[in-house]
Design an enzyme around this catalytic site. Structure first.
Site, PDB file in Angstrom:
ATOM      1  N   LYS A   1     -30.976  -3.408  11.630  1.00 59.79           N
ATOM      2  CA  LYS A   1     -29.557  -3.759  11.520  1.00 59.79           C
ATOM      3  C   LYS A   1     -29.331  -4.580  10.254  1.00 59.79           C
ATOM      4  O   LYS A   1     -30.152  -5.424   9.898  1.00 59.79           O
ATOM      5  CB  LYS A   1     -29.181  -4.587  12.755  1.00 59.79           C
ATOM      6  CG  LYS A   1     -27.895  -5.387  12.685  1.00 59.79           C
ATOM      7  CD  LYS A   1     -27.772  -6.252  13.931  1.00 59.79           C
ATOM      8  CE  LYS A   1     -26.546  -7.148  13.882  1.00 59.79           C
ATOM      9  NZ  LYS A   1     -26.427  -7.972  15.106  1.00 59.79           N
TER      10      LYS A   1
ATOM     11  N   CYS B   1     -22.308  -4.925  13.385  1.00 66.66           N
ATOM     12  CA  CYS B   1     -21.334  -4.947  14.478  1.00 66.66           C
ATOM     13  C   CYS B   1     -19.890  -4.707  14.036  1.00 66.66           C
ATOM     14  O   CYS B   1     -19.274  -3.702  14.374  1.00 66.66           O
ATOM     15  CB  CYS B   1     -21.410  -6.286  15.210  1.00 66.66           C
ATOM     16  SG  CYS B   1     -23.038  -6.717  15.848  1.00 66.66           S
TER      17      CYS B   1
ATOM     18  N   ASP C   1     -26.366  -3.193  19.178  1.00 63.51           N
ATOM     19  CA  ASP C   1     -27.704  -3.528  18.669  1.00 63.51           C
ATOM     20  C   ASP C   1     -28.807  -2.694  19.327  1.00 63.51           C
ATOM     21  O   ASP C   1     -29.941  -3.146  19.447  1.00 63.51           O
ATOM     22  CB  ASP C   1     -28.028  -5.009  18.888  1.00 63.51           C
ATOM     23  CG  ASP C   1     -27.404  -5.906  17.811  1.00 63.51           C
ATOM     24  OD1 ASP C   1     -26.545  -5.416  17.055  1.00 63.51           O
ATOM     25  OD2 ASP C   1     -27.786  -7.088  17.736  1.00 63.51           O
TER      26      ASP C   1
ATOM     27  N   HIS D   1     -14.441  -7.788  18.522  1.00 63.20           N
ATOM     28  CA  HIS D   1     -15.137  -8.204  17.297  1.00 63.20           C
ATOM     29  C   HIS D   1     -14.543  -7.649  16.004  1.00 63.20           C
ATOM     30  O   HIS D   1     -15.242  -7.493  15.009  1.00 63.20           O
ATOM     31  CB  HIS D   1     -16.624  -7.813  17.400  1.00 63.20           C
ATOM     32  CG  HIS D   1     -17.526  -8.769  16.661  1.00 63.20           C
ATOM     33  ND1 HIS D   1     -18.791  -8.426  16.247  1.00 63.20           N
ATOM     34  CD2 HIS D   1     -17.341 -10.051  16.261  1.00 63.20           C
ATOM     35  CE1 HIS D   1     -19.364  -9.438  15.634  1.00 63.20           C
ATOM     36  NE2 HIS D   1     -18.494 -10.451  15.627  1.00 63.20           N
TER      37      HIS D   1
ATOM     38  N   ARG E   1     -17.500  -1.194  14.218  1.00 60.34           N
ATOM     39  CA  ARG E   1     -16.349  -1.139  15.124  1.00 60.34           C
ATOM     40  C   ARG E   1     -15.059  -0.814  14.375  1.00 60.34           C
ATOM     41  O   ARG E   1     -14.219  -0.055  14.862  1.00 60.34           O
ATOM     42  CB  ARG E   1     -16.224  -2.469  15.868  1.00 60.34           C
ATOM     43  CG  ARG E   1     -17.231  -2.608  16.976  1.00 60.34           C
ATOM     44  CD  ARG E   1     -17.365  -4.036  17.491  1.00 60.34           C
ATOM     45  NE  ARG E   1     -18.140  -4.057  18.725  1.00 60.34           N
ATOM     46  CZ  ARG E   1     -19.453  -3.839  18.808  1.00 60.34           C
ATOM     47  NH1 ARG E   1     -20.150  -3.624  17.697  1.00 60.34           N
ATOM     48  NH2 ARG E   1     -20.085  -3.843  19.967  1.00 60.34           N
TER      49      ARG E   1
ATOM     50  N   ASN F   1     -25.286  -0.133  15.504  1.00 59.05           N
ATOM     51  CA  ASN F   1     -26.233  -0.303  14.387  1.00 59.05           C
ATOM     52  C   ASN F   1     -27.641  -0.140  14.931  1.00 59.05           C
ATOM     53  O   ASN F   1     -27.836   0.068  16.135  1.00 59.05           O
ATOM     54  CB  ASN F   1     -26.080  -1.663  13.696  1.00 59.05           C
ATOM     55  CG  ASN F   1     -25.917  -2.843  14.619  1.00 59.05           C
ATOM     56  OD1 ASN F   1     -24.865  -3.484  14.675  1.00 59.05           O
ATOM     57  ND2 ASN F   1     -26.963  -3.145  15.369  1.00 59.05           N
TER      58      ASN F   1
ATOM     59  N   HIS G   1     -27.452  -6.383  22.929  1.00 58.89           N
ATOM     60  CA  HIS G   1     -27.421  -7.482  21.953  1.00 58.89           C
ATOM     61  C   HIS G   1     -27.966  -8.763  22.592  1.00 58.89           C
ATOM     62  O   HIS G   1     -27.770  -9.010  23.771  1.00 58.89           O
ATOM     63  CB  HIS G   1     -25.961  -7.700  21.529  1.00 58.89           C
ATOM     64  CG  HIS G   1     -25.753  -8.587  20.340  1.00 58.89           C
ATOM     65  ND1 HIS G   1     -26.033  -9.936  20.346  1.00 58.89           N
ATOM     66  CD2 HIS G   1     -25.249  -8.313  19.106  1.00 58.89           C
ATOM     67  CE1 HIS G   1     -25.711 -10.461  19.173  1.00 58.89           C
ATOM     68  NE2 HIS G   1     -25.242  -9.492  18.392  1.00 58.89           N
TER      69      HIS G   1
END
Length: 534
Positions: free
Chosen positions: A375, A73, A36, A132, A77, A326, A219
């Site tokens: 984002k 996110c 983030d 994640h 990834r 992002n 984040h």
């Protein structure tokens, strides 16, 4: 041949042979991912936060100023790890479990991770930080090619403890395949680095290593150490409008953005700084001090990692790549879905370790300077990331490029560095052909044949980049806008009505890309999504 001539020939032969072997030595590869973090949030890209390690890497390495992620996110990834667009890897949205294969919420069996591919080519593979891309244990890092892992399986957590933030949620900090309970003096950014360094120190010295260090910072929640926060308190009372202008001028001066790029207007949802009460200004100053401190600490840990590599004699044979997943996040902790304890913590002082807050839309608007939106959207504010590559033995120092590149390129880049090929099959499964390109020519300041098109889709937000043109739309309006990125990268002048034929051409190209990537129109997906999307 005389004896002296023969001796000289033998010496030259072995010297050249040793040089060739040294040249063929597989480098260690490190990918560092921030979470983030907006386009302008490090010093080299316009911020006044103290990031001396990243700034030095940019000065003595490669800076890519037109690098893109997948705007959120989980999708970013998935794309980073596999070299595929996120839908192709099974993570077309977040970790929401859906019946559609492109949206199942974890990496599928028709992709390989960088760790899996490099492990097949002699690498040891380590990871520290946020995963994640699969919550069930069978989809954790050790099951996707990593030899050792420490970090957060989920998307967000306290930096000081294991603290669920949504009802019925069980957050997992894991060491390998086992749950890990943080002790006193735990701070996640430090812990991820310390475990990663331990993994490297304990590695098989005969093998190169791959490290994926996916920091949780910056984040939300805003959590930092007191000594780092103290550096920045009181530095933000000039307000967000002035901060954006200051960063914009630095970006122009450093050649991060072209002189034709204008600073986007303050987002219409932002208040004017002068309309705030003194208490509101003080609270925002404190939030930003904590946010800066989180990035500062991230940079300190990158310095710690680099010092370790130097002490081990590995720096000259290591390539480090840094980017963000992002754009800056406009999310708040005042919306629905959080536990009552977390909502209450949102009103605490941001410096309090028990607090749970975010920089909000004003902070995100600063982070994404000079772009607009955030984002989740496919405008530049959501998808543009700073990118730095550093490697004394591979990356040409002081190099800067505006070539458009994408997070899907990291797979092929790693394989190219390792002298390995992308697999057609893995564990009996056919592997989807990679969409990425190797960035190694750019590392060496050589000519690079880039992407013909780049596609983007997240929760109905769509975009396609082709040459200087960008077609983009916001969900649920679904109305195409057209921008010339060469002259208008801030996307301020929509020329769709002026060039209707170009809109039709790019819309057709977008649909071709979307069909190939497995995108399903968002309105057709199950709207009953899980609350936990982060």
């Amino acid at each position: 041949m005389s004896k002296p001539a023969l001796l000289a020939f033998i010496i030259c032969f072995f010297a050249s042979s040793n040089f060739a072997q040294a040249q063929k030595k597989q480098p260690n590869i490190v990918i560092i991912l921030a979470d983030d973090m907006g386009y302008s949030d490090i010093g080299a890209f316009g911020s006044d936060v103290q990031t001396p390690n990243l700034d030095e890497m940019a000065k003595n390495g490669l800076t890519l100023t037109n690098f893109y992620n997948a705007s959120r996110c989980c999708p970013s990834r998935a794309a980073l790890l596999t070299g595929l667009y996120p839908h192709q890897a099974g993570v077309g949205d977040m970790m929401n479990t859906r019946p559609q294969p492109a949206y199942q919420g974890y990496l599928n069996s028709n992709c390989v991770t960088i760790a899996e591919a490099l492990k097949e080519n002699g690498y040891q593979t380590f990871m520290g930080g946020k995963w994640h891309v699969g919550q069930a244990k069978e989809h954790w890092p050790l099951q996707r090619g990593f030899d050792r892992y420490f970090g957060l399986i989920d998307g967000a957590n306290s930096y000081f403890e294991n603290r669920p933030y949504r009802p019925n949620q069980k957050l997992t900090i894991a060491l390998g395949n086992e749950a890990y309970t943080p002790g006193e003096n735990y701070y996640s950014t430090d812990a991820y680095t310390d475990f990663a360094i331990d993994f490297i120190k304990q590695k098989d010295k005969s093998k190169p290593f791959f490290l994926y260090l996916a920091y949780q910072a910056p984040h939300w929640p805003l959590h930092a150490l007191p000594q780092d926060i103290a550096k920045y308190k009181g530095k933000f009372m000039k307000g967000w409008e002035a901060m954006r202008q200051q960063r914009y001028q630095k970006q122009l001066a450093r050649g991060i953005i072209d002189k034709s790029t204008k600073l986007s207007p303050l987002d219409e949802a932002c208040r004017k700084w002068e309309s705030l009460s003194e208490d509101e200004k003080q609270k925002w100053d404190e939030k930003m001090a904590v946010y800066y401190a989180m990035i500062d600490r991230l940079d300190q840990n990158i310095g710690k990692l680099r010092s370790t590599l130097k002490s081990m004699g590995e720096e000259q044979n290591t390539v480090i790549m840094f980017l963000s997943d992002n754009g800056g996040s406009n999310e708040t902790i005042t919306n629905t879905g959080f536990t009552p304890e977390i909502l209450e913590a949102n009103f605490m002082s941001p410096s309090n370790p028990k607090s749970f807050t975010a920089i909000g839309i004003e902070g995100a608007n600063v982070s994404n300077t000079p772009f607009r939106l955030f984002k989740h959207w496919e405008y530049e504010g959501g998808t543009a990331t700073p990118f730095i590559a550093y490697g004394p033995g591979v990356v040409k120092a002081g190099n800067k490029s505006a070539e458009p590149a994408h997070i899907i390129d990291l797979m092929q880049t790693c394989l190219d560095l390792a002298g390995a090929k992308y697999p057609a099959q893995y564990r009996g499964n056919a592997i989807t052909k990679t969409e990425g390109l190797s960035l190694v020519p750019l590392f060496k300041a050589q000519k690079w044949t880039g992407h013909q098109v780049l596609g983007f889709e997240h929760e109905g937000n769509r975009a396609l980049i082709k040459g200087d043109w960008k077609l983009v739309s916001e969900y649920p309006q679904n109305k195409w806008e057209l921008y010339n990125l060469k002259t208008d990268r801030s996307e301020l002048n929509n020329v769709a009505s002026k060039y209707p034929d170009k809109v039709k051409e790019l819309a057709k190209d977008y649909q071709h890309w979307a069909d190939g990537a497995g995108v399903i129109p968002f309105e057709q997906l199950d709207k009953k999504r899980q609350q936990d999307k982060y």
